[in-house]
Design an enzyme around this catalytic site. Structure first.
Site, short mmCIF file in Angstrom:
data_model
loop_
_atom_site.label_atom_id
_atom_site.label_comp_id
_atom_site.label_asym_id
_atom_site.label_seq_id
_atom_site.Cartn_x
_atom_site.Cartn_y
_atom_site.Cartn_z
N TRP A 1 55.37 45.73 9.93
CA TRP A 1 54.61 44.69 10.64
C TRP A 1 53.50 44.12 9.76
O TRP A 1 53.24 42.92 9.77
CB TRP A 1 54.07 45.24 11.96
CG TRP A 1 55.13 45.92 12.76
CD1 TRP A 1 55.13 47.21 13.21
CD2 TRP A 1 56.40 45.36 13.18
NE1 TRP A 1 56.30 47.48 13.87
CE2 TRP A 1 57.10 46.38 13.88
CE3 TRP A 1 57.00 44.11 13.02
CZ2 TRP A 1 58.36 46.18 14.41
CZ3 TRP A 1 58.27 43.90 13.55
CH2 TRP A 1 58.94 44.93 14.24
N ASP B 1 45.79 44.73 13.48
CA ASP B 1 46.88 44.83 14.45
C ASP B 1 46.79 46.23 15.05
O ASP B 1 47.09 47.22 14.39
CB ASP B 1 48.22 44.62 13.73
CG ASP B 1 49.42 44.74 14.67
OD1 ASP B 1 49.24 45.14 15.84
OD2 ASP B 1 50.55 44.45 14.22
N LYS C 1 52.92 48.96 24.63
CA LYS C 1 52.90 50.31 24.07
C LYS C 1 51.90 51.20 24.82
O LYS C 1 52.27 52.25 25.30
CB LYS C 1 52.58 50.25 22.57
CG LYS C 1 53.64 49.44 21.80
CD LYS C 1 53.28 49.23 20.36
CE LYS C 1 54.25 48.29 19.67
NZ LYS C 1 55.60 48.82 19.52
#
Length: 360
Positions: free
Chosen positions: A100, A170, A194
């Site tokens: 990511w 992030d 999540k």
């Protein structure tokens, strides 16, 4: 019967939250309607929306000079929104510690100069690299990290000291898992699915001085990709994912009731210790991550034999432990043990690991 769900996302939700949502599914409060049916312009929904923002500010101790935004498009859209909004001088620094972070780096390169400060790709992202401050760009618009790496199971234990350059993080797979000093960041972003709620919304926490009116300086940037659009309209410029935001509110209420982020950290540390201990003491299983850089949320492990890994995943599913397969890019196994995963679930998995090893 509910299984133990170790999915990396969409992930397990607290059972108490699911039961409360079920009890309010057809009618929320005295409104005579489901949250799913409410107009996003209604006073009933406005209360839910604002309560979720207020709870997030309270639980994360968000300073007054930061805005909390609800945006769609997942973390992927932030890979573009961030450089579009923050790249004023056309330069940003990146630490690439996984897939990511790599995507954020690649996307930013479409809008300006993306400087690769450090990468752990040389060892399959199994560690967090040392960051050489002499390589930092003092005139960068921001410095980007992915704080917890869901696929590879690593975590930044020490944040880069970027001085006047805003730190962008992030936090998709670690937000709400432990206390955070928000003031150390210029911008935090995290998709909900999540640790925060179901899929459908991404939370952005942005310092006010980074919110710019792009109408004149970057008129080519679409209205929906400007942070100021969300700030000016309380994230209600268009129809937001109302039910997901409602679910996030319930999760935040649950976290607060359980003792807040300090309690979540203690809970998560205990679970991670149980799982890492059984893996480290095993003759069959191993964790590829450098011990000091291990994630508390995503625990990866392998046998070293692809067929044996597949057998483990199959038998684990039959025993009620689901979504233990590693990311398709790396294989092996991965147990995501977010806030909502109970200690008993991790203890049961640890026992299953021991049993599987003794039988194979």
């Amino acid at each position: 019967m509910r299984v133990y769900n170790f999915s990396a996302g969409p992930a397990v939700l607290p059972e108490e939250v699911l039961k409360k949502a079920a009890s309010e599914l057809c009618e929320h409060g005295g409104s005579g309607q489901s949250v799913m049916e409410m107009s996003h312009r209604s006073k009933e929904y406005e209360v839910i929306h604002n309560e979720c923002i207020a709870l997030l500010r309270e639980v994360l101790a968000v300073p007054d000079n930061y805005k909390v935004l609800f945006i769609q498009g997942g973390a992927h859209m932030q890979f573009d929104m961030i450089p579009l909004n923050l790249m004023q001088k056309g330069k940003a620094d990146f630490a690439v510690t996984g897939q990511w972070a790599g995507k954020a780096y690649s996307e930013a390169a479409n809008y300006g100069t993306a400087n690769l400060i450090a990468s752990s790709k040389d060892k399959t992202f199994s560690y967090i690299p040392e960051l050489d401050k002499s390589k930092f760009s003092p005139d960068a618009d921001y410095f980007h990290i992915c704080e917890n790496n869901t696929i590879f199971g690593t975590k930044f234990r020490k944040l880069p000291e970027t001085g006047d350059v805003p730190l962008v993080s992030d936090m998709s797979s670690c937000i709400l898992s432990e206390p955070v000093d928000v003031s150390k960041y210029g911008l935090i972003y995290a998709c909900a699915q999540k640790n925060m709620g179901p899929s459908g919304v991404t939370v952005v926490i942005i310092r006010e001085d980074l919110i710019r009116d792009l109408a004149d300086v970057k008129p080519h940037v679409p209205v929906m990709l400007r942070y100021k659009t969300y700030v000016d309209n309380n994230s209600l410029y268009n129809t937001p994912p109302t039910y997901t935001i409602y679910m996030c509110k319930l999760v935040l209420e649950w976290i607060k009731e359980k003792g807040g982020l300090a309690a979540m950290k203690a809970h998560n540390e205990k679970k991670a210790a149980v799982l890492y201990d059984v893996i480290d003491s095993s003759q069959m299983f191993s964790n590829p991550v450098v011990k000091t850089d291990r994630s508390m949320m995503n625990v990866t492990f392998v046998t070293g034999n692809e067929e044996l890994d597949k057998k483990f995943i199959k038998e684990a599913k039959e025993a009620g432990f689901v979504n233990l397969g590693g990311h398709r890019s790396v294989g092996g196994m991965r147990a995501s043990i977010y806030n909502a995963m109970p200690l008993e679930g991790v203890q049961a998995l640890a026992q299953f690991i021991k049993k599987f090893e003794s039988e194979n």
